[in-house]
Design a protein around this motif. Structure first.
Motif, PDB file in Angstrom:
ATOM      1  N   PRO A  23      66.562  46.269  29.388  1.00  0.00           N
ATOM      2  CA  PRO A  23      66.632  45.159  30.351  1.00  0.00           C
ATOM      3  C   PRO A  23      65.369  45.061  31.202  1.00  0.00           C
ATOM      4  O   PRO A  23      64.915  43.960  31.528  1.00  0.00           O
ATOM      5  N   GLY A  24      64.801  46.220  31.563  1.00  0.00           N
ATOM      6  CA  GLY A  24      63.563  46.203  32.336  1.00  0.00           C
ATOM      7  C   GLY A  24      62.417  45.593  31.559  1.00  0.00           C
ATOM      8  O   GLY A  24      61.598  44.840  32.106  1.00  0.00           O
ATOM      9  N   ALA A  25      62.339  45.913  30.264  1.00  0.00           N
ATOM     10  CA  ALA A  25      61.293  45.331  29.425  1.00  0.00           C
ATOM     11  C   ALA A  25      61.453  43.826  29.315  1.00  0.00           C
ATOM     12  O   ALA A  25      60.455  43.078  29.325  1.00  0.00           O
ATOM     13  N   ALA A  26      62.691  43.362  29.202  1.00  0.00           N
ATOM     14  CA  ALA A  26      62.936  41.923  29.125  1.00  0.00           C
ATOM     15  C   ALA A  26      62.499  41.230  30.413  1.00  0.00           C
ATOM     16  O   ALA A  26      61.918  40.137  30.383  1.00  0.00           O
ATOM     17  N   LEU A  27      62.758  41.885  31.556  1.00  0.00           N
ATOM     18  CA  LEU A  27      62.318  41.307  32.828  1.00  0.00           C
ATOM     19  C   LEU A  27      60.802  41.269  32.907  1.00  0.00           C
ATOM     20  O   LEU A  27      60.212  40.271  33.352  1.00  0.00           O
ATOM     21  N   LEU A  28      60.154  42.349  32.471  1.00  0.00           N
ATOM     22  CA  LEU A  28      58.693  42.392  32.503  1.00  0.00           C
ATOM     23  C   LEU A  28      58.084  41.337  31.592  1.00  0.00           C
ATOM     24  O   LEU A  28      57.059  40.729  31.919  1.00  0.00           O
ATOM     25  N   ALA A  29      58.694  41.126  30.438  1.00  0.00           N
ATOM     26  CA  ALA A  29      58.152  40.162  29.479  1.00  0.00           C
ATOM     27  C   ALA A  29      58.125  38.751  30.043  1.00  0.00           C
ATOM     28  O   ALA A  29      57.297  37.926  29.638  1.00  0.00           O
ATOM     29  N   THR A  30      59.029  38.468  30.991  1.00  0.00           N
ATOM     30  CA  THR A  30      59.073  37.127  31.578  1.00  0.00           C
ATOM     31  C   THR A  30      58.404  37.067  32.946  1.00  0.00           C
ATOM     32  O   THR A  30      58.279  35.969  33.508  1.00  0.00           O
ATOM     33  N   SER A  31      57.961  38.223  33.483  1.00  0.00           N
ATOM     34  CA  SER A  31      57.427  38.244  34.850  1.00  0.00           C
ATOM     35  C   SER A  31      55.957  38.607  34.943  1.00  0.00           C
ATOM     36  O   SER A  31      55.352  38.424  36.009  1.00  0.00           O
ATOM     37  N   LEU A  32      55.364  39.137  33.891  1.00  0.00           N
ATOM     38  CA  LEU A  32      54.007  39.668  33.976  1.00  0.00           C
ATOM     39  C   LEU A  32      52.915  38.659  33.650  1.00  0.00           C
ATOM     40  O   LEU A  32      51.736  39.013  33.692  1.00  0.00           O
ATOM     41  N   HIS A  33      53.275  37.443  33.314  1.00  0.00           N
ATOM     42  CA  HIS A  33      52.253  36.436  33.018  1.00  0.00           C
ATOM     43  C   HIS A  33      51.435  36.161  34.282  1.00  0.00           C
ATOM     44  O   HIS A  33      51.976  35.879  35.351  1.00  0.00           O
ATOM     45  N   GLY A  34      50.127  36.261  34.150  1.00  0.00           N
ATOM     46  CA  GLY A  34      49.252  36.050  35.284  1.00  0.00           C
ATOM     47  C   GLY A  34      48.978  37.296  36.098  1.00  0.00           C
ATOM     48  O   GLY A  34      48.183  37.262  37.045  1.00  0.00           O
ATOM     49  N   VAL A  35      49.616  38.410  35.761  1.00  0.00           N
ATOM     50  CA  VAL A  35      49.403  39.680  36.452  1.00  0.00           C
ATOM     51  C   VAL A  35      48.416  40.507  35.644  1.00  0.00           C
ATOM     52  O   VAL A  35      48.513  40.580  34.409  1.00  0.00           O
ATOM     53  N   THR A  36      47.454  41.131  36.314  1.00  0.00           N
ATOM     54  CA  THR A  36      46.459  41.923  35.594  1.00  0.00           C
ATOM     55  C   THR A  36      47.070  43.208  35.059  1.00  0.00           C
ATOM     56  O   THR A  36      48.136  43.658  35.505  1.00  0.00           O
ATOM     57  N   LEU A  37      46.382  43.818  34.110  1.00  0.00           N
ATOM     58  CA  LEU A  37      46.869  45.060  33.524  1.00  0.00           C
ATOM     59  C   LEU A  37      46.923  46.173  34.566  1.00  0.00           C
ATOM     60  O   LEU A  37      47.854  46.984  34.578  1.00  0.00           O
ATOM     61  N   ALA A  38      45.942  46.222  35.456  1.00  0.00           N
ATOM     62  CA  ALA A  38      45.936  47.235  36.506  1.00  0.00           C
ATOM     63  C   ALA A  38      47.104  47.045  37.476  1.00  0.00           C
ATOM     64  O   ALA A  38      47.734  48.013  37.915  1.00  0.00           O
ATOM     65  N   GLU A  39      47.426  45.789  37.797  1.00  0.00           N
ATOM     66  CA  GLU A  39      48.577  45.516  38.654  1.00  0.00           C
ATOM     67  C   GLU A  39      49.877  45.892  37.965  1.00  0.00           C
ATOM     68  O   GLU A  39      50.829  46.357  38.607  1.00  0.00           O
ATOM     69  N   THR A  40      49.926  45.695  36.653  1.00  0.00           N
ATOM     70  CA  THR A  40      51.119  46.077  35.888  1.00  0.00           C
ATOM     71  C   THR A  40      51.354  47.583  35.974  1.00  0.00           C
ATOM     72  O   THR A  40      52.494  48.030  36.181  1.00  0.00           O
ATOM     73  N   ILE A  41      50.300  48.362  35.818  1.00  0.00           N
ATOM     74  CA  ILE A  41      50.429  49.814  35.947  1.00  0.00           C
ATOM     75  C   ILE A  41      50.878  50.180  37.366  1.00  0.00           C
ATOM     76  O   ILE A  41      51.672  51.108  37.569  1.00  0.00           O
ATOM     77  N   GLY A  42      50.394  49.449  38.363  1.00  0.00           N
ATOM     78  CA  GLY A  42      50.841  49.666  39.735  1.00  0.00           C
ATOM     79  C   GLY A  42      52.324  49.416  39.901  1.00  0.00           C
ATOM     80  O   GLY A  42      53.022  50.150  40.624  1.00  0.00           O
ATOM     81  N   VAL A  43      52.832  48.401  39.232  1.00  0.00           N
ATOM     82  CA  VAL A  43      54.271  48.120  39.252  1.00  0.00           C
ATOM     83  C   VAL A  43      55.050  49.278  38.628  1.00  0.00           C
ATOM     84  O   VAL A  43      56.092  49.707  39.147  1.00  0.00           O
ATOM     85  N   PHE A  44      54.553  49.804  37.488  1.00  0.00           N
ATOM     86  CA  PHE A  44      55.219  50.944  36.837  1.00  0.00           C
ATOM     87  C   PHE A  44      55.301  52.145  37.790  1.00  0.00           C
ATOM     88  O   PHE A  44      56.356  52.774  37.924  1.00  0.00           O
ATOM     89  N   ILE A  45      54.177  52.457  38.429  1.00  0.00           N
ATOM     90  CA  ILE A  45      54.132  53.611  39.329  1.00  0.00           C
ATOM     91  C   ILE A  45      55.086  53.410  40.505  1.00  0.00           C
ATOM     92  O   ILE A  45      55.831  54.325  40.893  1.00  0.00           O
TER      93      ILE A  45
END
Length: 421
Positions: free
Chosen positions: A109-131
């Motif tokens: 479910p988390g991956a599904a949320l990320l797949a629809t929410s990460l558009h426009g977010v940089t890769l570095a910001e994505t890693i920040g979200v994970f942390i």
């Protein structure tokens, strides 16, 4: 002439018999055979099926989420490598330590949320979200907040939620018959015959029947299948308030409510009520450590864990941890070849994999329903929990498993209080 006490000379002979048991024959001094058997093959098969189902059902979602964040194909393959290694190490360590079938997984479910929410977010910001999200999970484990919450959930509601989560997978055992009658019908017949005459090997027969039919009909496509090892890449994180609040918090809530809560409920309903906080600390801490390499979550598995926790994995509940340990080994193998996961998934017929998963979970679904509806005083609350969970609705970004517990818990509290007055 008198003789002293007989001396027993034991000669172990390890072999596989015709029923796929790993047999140990011990020959005593008088030639008598004493045989012990460990049902190793069904446990290994259960571990393999659990990993296969987990990857087949959601690996594509992981790739979509990573692609939405702007990761390259090489980086995505590295994420899959890190995820496989993380899940393999955690599953092996926890199952061996507790001697219980503790299976970890990523948060679908988390991956599904990320797949629809990460558009426009940089890769570095994505890693920040994970942390950020994994740090919150670790905090819940250290403070014991999640453990106290889990103690408040009645066993009947936990079983009802588990049955609701697994229902759609049980339905998949039959829903593919319409378009794949030969493949899925042969698997169903193999399961039925084996269940009647050799129930312990029903899933073995089902897997073999499905594999033979898929191969004979050309449904197994291997021309694009290659085995490659891709090392994970370290990505330095960037933290922005907008991404943490709009993505990190919902991702944390979805992971806890839709993955960890059903995971603990699965263990509880299957007869393995392990301590909550240590598991949260271990999985959350490991995910936090591996977050810069693309590990967005390591959670307690629910659906795939039920395969390893069922009697089909091993008739002795104290030995079912072997099935989870086998799954840990297969996780590690999948991680080493993370770059090949997509090609492997496309090589297998999805209908056959989903039919196999559904049949493997029938016993767990029926057992959970029995536990949920066994007590008449709790039956109404349990059926509300089951139906709400099975509905699959998402409210406020949180999945139906959480809301099933909330609504069922409300019914449980109100009805119990009214009936006592």
């Amino acid at each position: 002439m008198s003789m002293g006490p007989p001396v027993v000379v034991s000669i172990p002979l390890v072999r596989y018999n015709a029923q796929c048991y790993l047999s140990v024959d011990v020959i005593t001094h008088n030639g008598v055979f004493m045989r012990t058997s460990t049902h190793l093959f069904p446990a290994v098969l259960a571990g393999f099926v659990a990993v296969l189902v987990g990857y087949a059902s959601s690996a594509a979602i992981i790739w979509q989420a990573a692609a939405a964040a702007g990761a390259s194909a090489q980086q995505i393959a590295g994420w899959m490598t890190a995820l496989g290694i993380g899940m393999g190490l955690s599953t092996l360590a926890l199952s061996w330590w507790y001697k219980a079938p503790v299976l970890t997984a990523w948060s679908t479910p988390g991956a599904a949320l990320l797949a629809t929410s990460l558009h426009g977010v940089t890769l570095a910001e994505t890693i920040g979200v994970f942390i950020f999200a994994n740090a919150l999970i670790l905090f819940c484990g250290v403070t014991g907040l999640f453990a106290r919450l889990m103690k408040l959930i009645p066993h009947s509601l936990a079983a009802a939620m588990l049955a609701g989560v697994l229902l759609r997978f049980g339905l998949q055992a039959f829903s593919h018959l319409e378009g794949n009658l030969l493949l899925c019908g042969s698997m169903l017949m193999a399961w039925l015959v084996a269940k009647a005459f050799a129930p312990r090997y029903a899933m073995v027969a089902t897997l073999l029947a499905g594999g033979m039919v898929a191969w004979a009909t050309g449904d197994v496509v291997t021309k694009n299948l290659t085995l490659t090892v891709v090392m994970p890449e370290f990505i330095a994180p960037t933290f922005t308030l907008t991404s943490l609040v709009s993505i990190g918090l919902p991702f944390f809530l979805v992971t806890m409510a839709s993955q960890n809560a059903p995971g603990f409920a699965t263990m509880k309903a299957s007869g393995f009520p392990l301590p909550v906080s240590p598991l949260m600390i271990f999985t959350g801490g490991l995910a936090l450590l591996l977050s810069p390499f693309g590990v967005y979550s390591i959670c307690l598995a629910a659906i795939t864990a039920a395969i390893c926790q069922s009697p089909d994995a091993h008739p002795d509940a104290s030995k079912r941890w072997l099935a989870a340990a086998a799954a840990g080994v297969f996780y590690l193998l999948a991680g080493l070849f993370g770059g090949s996961i997509t090609a492997l998934m496309s090589a297998l017929p999805l209908s056959g994999v989903q039919t196999l998963a559904g049949l493997a979970l029938l016993g767990t679904i029926s057992g959970s329903l029995y536990q949920a509806l066994h007590h008449e005083a709790e039956r109404d609350a349990a059926i509300v929990t089951f139906l709400m969970t099975a509905s699959g609705v998402t409210l406020l970004g949180i999945g139906s498993a959480f809301w099933g517990l909330v609504l069922g818990g409300l019914c449980y509290t109100v009805l119990l209080r009214v009936r006592r007055t």
